[in-house]
Design an enzyme around this catalytic site. Structure first.
Site, short mmCIF file in Angstrom:
data_model
loop_
_atom_site.label_atom_id
_atom_site.label_comp_id
_atom_site.label_asym_id
_atom_site.label_seq_id
_atom_site.Cartn_x
_atom_site.Cartn_y
_atom_site.Cartn_z
N ASN A 1 -8.74 3.61 -2.41
CA ASN A 1 -8.04 2.47 -1.82
C ASN A 1 -7.43 1.64 -2.94
OD1 ASN A 1 -7.11 0.65 0.07
ND2 ASN A 1 -9.13 0.20 0.95
N CYS B 1 0.82 -1.21 0.00
CA CYS B 1 0.00 0.00 0.00
C CYS B 1 0.85 1.26 0.00
CB CYS B 1 -0.93 0.02 1.21
SG CYS B 1 -0.07 0.11 2.78
N HIS C 1 -2.17 1.61 7.08
CA HIS C 1 -2.49 1.44 5.67
C HIS C 1 -2.30 2.78 4.97
CE1 HIS C 1 -4.20 -0.37 2.18
NE2 HIS C 1 -5.34 0.29 2.21
#
Ligand SMILES: *[C@@H]1O[C@H](CO)[C@@H](O)[C@H](O)[C@H]1NC(C)=O
Length: 402
Positions: free
Chosen positions: A322, A148, A302
């Site tokens: 995302n 990520c 994240h």
């Protein structure tokens, strides 16, 4: 103190003995006692998505969002999910601008207009503001790799190349993931968002057509299962391009102040930003609305990409892209409460300015170095010097696997 501990230990042993004799442990399919580690392992092999969590969130009057069992995380155990989200080694401290570069957010937009906070609209969406930039509205999939930190960075920089340089380019997560090495962290086991931006500045990043995700072996978008070890750094394009000539650079890498107004100003003027936040179990179940953390254990940090802000039913929110594909959340996006540093999303935002020259980036690294020393004076003026040691300490606070 010691006496207490001993007593506690004796008591704990007694409880264990009783449990064993009751056959509780044996029921778990183990002949001998489960150590704390083994218990954790057992807990981590259960599915992350739980019907009970969905029901709990959807019945909660405080919730401004809806939960569901989404197909993207269907087969994920808690352990798989933690790999996507990772672990923060130490708590994120309040950002202290004296110890590393914190840049004041942009004041001039990409068209050269000077913007003040009062000029900012009530809602904003980068996808609508720069409709000629294809990458802004792309949703990617990091697969089973804890990358990520690379996705948030590469996606934001790609968008910024279009915003600042009128160039449609999809940059390569794979270059960052495989070639930044320990500078950036641990590849698929997690990394430091800020180091990714420093890599853009120092080494540059090639395009995805030169170096596709996982070299297109077993792990192209979307998804990448079961192959998910960190890909090997080849420094060679899969197409006819030359690696060194394909590099795209940033002229700067900076943290933004932990201030929602600063984030808005930066997004509005310079484009998408890489954000990091704390993920809890309930987040895996997000499907629509404005997220706030309600239930569940901490899963890790994240990194994601900020694309907008707005207000819904009186609740201020951020719109965020995302990297869990389009089946998750609101077609791959989520919205989260804005202005109260929900899950730490307003601290540790990072970004950089792409190197473009007259609307075209330089193709030569050396030339970049010469130009950068004279070009972004207004950026350098705001940059606080940071020693190597302090940077290292900083990065320890900011390990985000994701
Ligand atoms: C980027 O590509 C889209 C089509 O995919 C095109 O409409 C747009 O004009 C391009 N933008 C630039 C800056 O070249």
């Amino acid at each position: 103190m010691g006496r207490h501990t001993n007593e506690g230990l004796v008591l704990a042993r007694l409880v264990v003995v009783v449990l064993v004799s009751l056959g509780v442990v044996a029921e778990a399919g183990r002949a001998e006692l489960l150590s704390a580690e083994e218990q954790l392992l057992l807990e981590e092999t259960r599915p992350i998505l739980q019907r009970s969590m969905v029901d709990r969130v959807n019945a909660d009057k405080r919730a401004t969002w809806k939960a569901a069992l989404n197909s993207r995380l269907e087969k994920h155990t808690v352990k798989d999910f933690k790999r996507l989200c990772g672990t923060i080694m130490t708590p994120v401290p309040d950002l202290d601008s004296s110890s590393f570069p914190v840049l004041e957010p942009g004041r001039n937009d990409a068209r050269g207009r000077t913007i003040s906070p009062a000029d900012l609209p009530e809602s904003f969406d980068a996808r609508e503001a720069w409709p000629h930039c294809r990458t802004i509205s792309e949703i990617l999939d990091q697969g089973h790799c804890g990358s990520c930190w690379a996705f948030g960075a590469v996606e934001s920089l790609s968008d910024r190349f279009c915003i600042h340089g009128f160039e449609n380019v999809t940059l390569s997560e794979n270059d960052l993931l495989s070639c930044c090495g320990f500078e950036c962290g641990y590849g698929c086991e997690g990394g430091y968002p800020f180091r990714a931006w420093q890599y853009f500045k120092r080494t540059g990043v090639v395009s995805a057509t030169c170096d596709p995700y996982f070299d297109n072996v077993g792990c192209g978008h979307p998804g990448c299962s079961p192959v998910y070890d960190t890909p090997v750094c080849n420094k060679a394009c899969v197409n006819d391009d030359l690696w060194a000539e394909n590099k795209h650079f940033a002229t700067s890498a900076y943290y933004l102040p932990s201030d929602p107004e600063a984030l808005k100003l930066e997004l509005y003027t310079n484009g998408p930003i890489e954000l990091s936040f704390n993920v809890y179990e309930d987040f895996a179940h997000y499907t629509s609305g404005v997220y706030q953390h309600l239930y569940g254990d901490y899963m890790g940090g994240h990194a994601v990409k900020l694309v907008g802000w707005g207000v819904e039913n009186g609740v201020d929110f951020w719109t965020v892209a995302n990297s869990w594909n389009t089946e998750w959340g609101e077609k791959g996006y989520f919205r989260i409460v804005r202005g109260t540093n929900e899950c730490g999303i307003e601290t540790s935002a990072v970004a950089g300015i792409p190197f473009v020259q007259g609307g075209k980036r330089s193709r030569v690294a050396e030339m970049y170095r010469i130009v950068v020393s004279v070009k972004p004076l207004e950026l350098l003026a705001n940059l606080k010097p940071a020693s190597g040691r302090q940077c290292l300490e900083m990065s320890m606070y900011h390990i985000f696997i994701g």
